[in-house]
Scaffold this active site. Structure first.
Site, PDB file in Angstrom:
ATOM      1  N   ASN A   1      27.599  -5.490  26.874  1.00  0.00           N
ATOM      2  CA  ASN A   1      28.759  -6.381  26.972  1.00  0.00           C
ATOM      3  C   ASN A   1      30.085  -5.697  26.650  1.00  0.00           C
ATOM      4  OD1 ASN A   1      27.119  -8.566  27.702  1.00  0.00           O
ATOM      5  ND2 ASN A   1      26.671  -8.973  25.555  1.00  0.00           N
ATOM      6  N   TYR A   2      30.107  -4.392  26.682  1.00  0.00           N
ATOM      7  CA  TYR A   2      31.348  -3.648  26.502  1.00  0.00           C
ATOM      8  C   TYR A   2      31.542  -2.783  27.734  1.00  0.00           C
ATOM      9  CZ  TYR A   2      34.744  -0.258  24.921  1.00  0.00           C
ATOM     10  OH  TYR A   2      35.850   0.543  24.829  1.00  0.00           O
TER      11      TYR A   2
ATOM     12  N   TYR B   1      27.491   0.374  24.951  1.00  0.00           N
ATOM     13  CA  TYR B   1      27.042  -0.813  24.243  1.00  0.00           C
ATOM     14  C   TYR B   1      27.044  -2.009  25.174  1.00  0.00           C
ATOM     15  CZ  TYR B   1      27.804   2.266  20.368  1.00  0.00           C
ATOM     16  OH  TYR B   1      27.747   3.334  19.531  1.00  0.00           O
TER      17      TYR B   1
END
Length: 75
Positions: A15-16, A13
């Site tokens: 920004n993870y 995902y």
């Protein structure tokens, strides 16, 4: 969190930082070839395009983290 975690096929995902798929080493500069081992799993077909962007926007690699894309180094 078990119901919300995908495992087959595994997904990443935006920004993870999924550190299980790989990280940059902290011993000096990392090459694009080294980052490719985890970068393609995380960014898919966009990895080469993102390397080009990183090289043009941040050639000194000022903005970096455990899974940042390294710029191409001029030889």
């Amino acid at each position: 969190m078990t119901p919300y975690v995908s495992n087959n096929p595994r997904a990443a995902y935006m920004n993870y930082r999924d550190l299980d798929i790989g990280v940059n080493n902290d011993k000096g500069q990392i090459t694009v070839a080294q980052a490719r081992t985890w970068g393609v799993r995380y960014f898919g077909n966009n990895f080469d395009r993102l390397v080009w962007v990183k090289t043009n926007v941040d050639p000194l690699n000022f903005f970096r983290n455990q899974q940042s894309i390294p710029p191409l180094h001029k030889k």
